[in-house]
Write a protein that holds these residues in place. Structure first.
Motif, mmCIF file in Angstrom:
data_model
loop_
_atom_site.group_PDB
_atom_site.id
_atom_site.type_symbol
_atom_site.label_atom_id
_atom_site.label_comp_id
_atom_site.label_asym_id
_atom_site.label_seq_id
_atom_site.Cartn_x
_atom_site.Cartn_y
_atom_site.Cartn_z
ATOM 1 N N ASP A 9 -6.617 -8.111 -3.267
ATOM 2 C CA ASP A 9 -5.702 -9.219 -2.968
ATOM 3 C C ASP A 9 -4.234 -8.825 -2.955
ATOM 4 O O ASP A 9 -3.404 -9.579 -2.469
ATOM 5 N N SER A 10 -3.895 -7.641 -3.454
ATOM 6 C CA SER A 10 -2.483 -7.223 -3.462
ATOM 7 C C SER A 10 -2.270 -5.861 -2.819
ATOM 8 O O SER A 10 -1.142 -5.505 -2.480
ATOM 9 N N GLY A 11 -3.336 -5.061 -2.693
ATOM 10 C CA GLY A 11 -3.204 -3.711 -2.155
ATOM 11 C C GLY A 11 -2.653 -2.708 -3.154
ATOM 12 O O GLY A 11 -2.437 -1.551 -2.834
ATOM 13 N N ARG A 12 -2.450 -3.163 -4.405
ATOM 14 C CA ARG A 12 -1.872 -2.283 -5.425
ATOM 15 C C ARG A 12 -2.897 -1.259 -5.906
ATOM 16 O O ARG A 12 -4.038 -1.610 -6.173
ATOM 17 N N CYS A 13 -2.485 -0.001 -6.012
ATOM 18 C CA CYS A 13 -3.360 1.054 -6.489
ATOM 19 C C CYS A 13 -3.511 0.933 -8.004
ATOM 20 O O CYS A 13 -2.526 0.944 -8.740
ATOM 21 N N MET A 14 -4.760 0.810 -8.450
ATOM 22 C CA MET A 14 -5.056 0.613 -9.869
ATOM 23 C C MET A 14 -5.548 1.883 -10.552
ATOM 24 O O MET A 14 -5.706 1.915 -11.761
ATOM 25 N N GLY A 15 -5.821 2.931 -9.784
ATOM 26 C CA GLY A 15 -6.294 4.174 -10.373
ATOM 27 C C GLY A 15 -6.469 5.235 -9.320
ATOM 28 O O GLY A 15 -6.694 4.941 -8.155
ATOM 29 N N GLY A 16 -6.329 6.475 -9.749
ATOM 30 C CA GLY A 16 -6.455 7.590 -8.816
ATOM 31 C C GLY A 16 -5.107 8.232 -8.576
ATOM 32 O O GLY A 16 -4.139 7.967 -9.294
ATOM 33 N N PRO A 17 -5.011 9.067 -7.551
ATOM 34 C CA PRO A 17 -3.811 9.872 -7.338
ATOM 35 C C PRO A 17 -2.557 9.100 -6.922
ATOM 36 O O PRO A 17 -1.471 9.650 -6.953
ATOM 37 N N CYS A 18 -2.687 7.820 -6.585
ATOM 38 C CA CYS A 18 -1.505 7.065 -6.133
ATOM 39 C C CYS A 18 -1.242 5.851 -7.019
ATOM 40 O O CYS A 18 -0.676 4.863 -6.554
ATOM 41 N N THR A 19 -1.624 5.902 -8.291
ATOM 42 C CA THR A 19 -1.446 4.768 -9.194
ATOM 43 C C THR A 19 -0.017 4.251 -9.096
ATOM 44 O O THR A 19 0.934 5.023 -9.154
ATOM 45 N N GLY A 20 0.103 2.939 -8.918
ATOM 46 C CA GLY A 20 1.426 2.324 -8.774
ATOM 47 C C GLY A 20 1.829 2.169 -7.324
ATOM 48 O O GLY A 20 2.705 1.370 -7.015
ATOM 49 N N GLY A 21 1.197 2.914 -6.406
ATOM 50 C CA GLY A 21 1.475 2.756 -4.981
ATOM 51 C C GLY A 21 0.765 1.526 -4.459
ATOM 52 O O GLY A 21 0.105 0.798 -5.205
ATOM 53 N N ARG A 22 0.893 1.274 -3.170
ATOM 54 C CA ARG A 22 0.166 0.138 -2.602
ATOM 55 C C ARG A 22 -0.102 0.352 -1.129
ATOM 56 O O ARG A 22 0.592 1.114 -0.469
ATOM 57 N N LEU A 23 -1.131 -0.345 -0.665
ATOM 58 C CA LEU A 23 -1.455 -0.341 0.756
ATOM 59 C C LEU A 23 -0.438 -1.211 1.486
ATOM 60 O O LEU A 23 0.097 -2.160 0.919
ATOM 61 N N GLU A 52 -15.775 -0.489 -3.133
ATOM 62 C CA GLU A 52 -16.680 0.344 -3.924
ATOM 63 C C GLU A 52 -17.886 -0.510 -4.283
ATOM 64 O O GLU A 52 -17.941 -1.691 -3.942
ATOM 65 N N SER A 53 -18.878 0.054 -4.967
ATOM 66 C CA SER A 53 -20.189 -0.586 -5.117
ATOM 67 C C SER A 53 -20.166 -1.947 -5.810
ATOM 68 O O SER A 53 -21.008 -2.788 -5.535
ATOM 69 N N SER A 54 -19.202 -2.212 -6.696
ATOM 70 C CA SER A 54 -19.169 -3.508 -7.390
ATOM 71 C C SER A 54 -18.622 -4.626 -6.494
ATOM 72 O O SER A 54 -18.772 -5.799 -6.813
ATOM 73 N N GLY A 58 -10.773 8.840 -3.923
ATOM 74 C CA GLY A 58 -11.236 7.879 -4.909
ATOM 75 C C GLY A 58 -10.193 6.927 -5.459
ATOM 76 O O GLY A 58 -10.446 6.257 -6.450
ATOM 77 N N ALA A 59 -9.025 6.822 -4.826
ATOM 78 C CA ALA A 59 -8.030 5.840 -5.282
ATOM 79 C C ALA A 59 -8.631 4.448 -5.145
ATOM 80 O O ALA A 59 -9.322 4.157 -4.168
ATOM 81 N N ILE A 60 -8.408 3.583 -6.139
ATOM 82 C CA ILE A 60 -8.914 2.214 -6.063
ATOM 83 C C ILE A 60 -7.744 1.223 -5.985
ATOM 84 O O ILE A 60 -6.716 1.414 -6.622
ATOM 85 N N TYR A 61 -7.944 0.188 -5.174
ATOM 86 C CA TYR A 61 -6.905 -0.801 -4.884
ATOM 87 C C TYR A 61 -7.418 -2.203 -5.141
ATOM 88 O O TYR A 61 -8.568 -2.506 -4.863
ATOM 89 N N GLN A 62 -6.522 -3.067 -5.619
ATOM 90 C CA GLN A 62 -6.843 -4.487 -5.742
ATOM 91 C C GLN A 62 -6.901 -5.073 -4.330
ATOM 92 O O GLN A 62 -5.940 -4.914 -3.568
#
Length: 120
Positions: A82-96, A64-66, A76-80
């Protein structure tokens, strides 16, 4: 299995454009991608944890822009990065799904496993 070359290190910008690469994931044609975050390369299967669709907005645009989070272009799900962990959006707690990568001599390689391998 043999490591597979993705690209030259310079092709993956810190918090910027990533590089897509072809894979076979769980028997289906798919793509992986590698991005750079905090100086390190990280690679994932290019599938959102919410719905199995590709994340990038345009070819190789995963952040994303930052430049701090990976973001799914569809919901719009956002992921860390370095870990692929979902930090917000429809899959919070999921991971890539991570794909192991290694950077050697200014090149980035990925390591196939029993579920993700190179196309024939």
């Amino acid at each position: 299995m043999e490591e597979v070359l993705i690209c030259d290190s310079a092709a993956v910008e810190e918090g910027g454009k990533g590089v897509r690469f072809p894979v076979v994931a769980f028997g289906d044609a798919a793509t992986g991608f590698v991005v750079r975050y905090d100086g390190q390369p990280y690679a994932y299967l290019n599938r959102c944890a919410h719905v199995p669709i590709e994340l990038d907005w345009f070819q190789g645009e995963f952040f994303e822009s930052s430049g701090l989070y990976l973001m799914c272009s569809t919901h719009g799900a956002i992921y860390q990065p370095d870990s692929g962990r979902c930090m917000g959006g429809p899959c919070t707690g999921g991971r890539l799904r991570p794909i192991p990568v290694r950077e050697v001599d200014n090149k980035i390689y990925w390591q196939p496993d029993e579920h993700i391998r190179p196309p024939a």
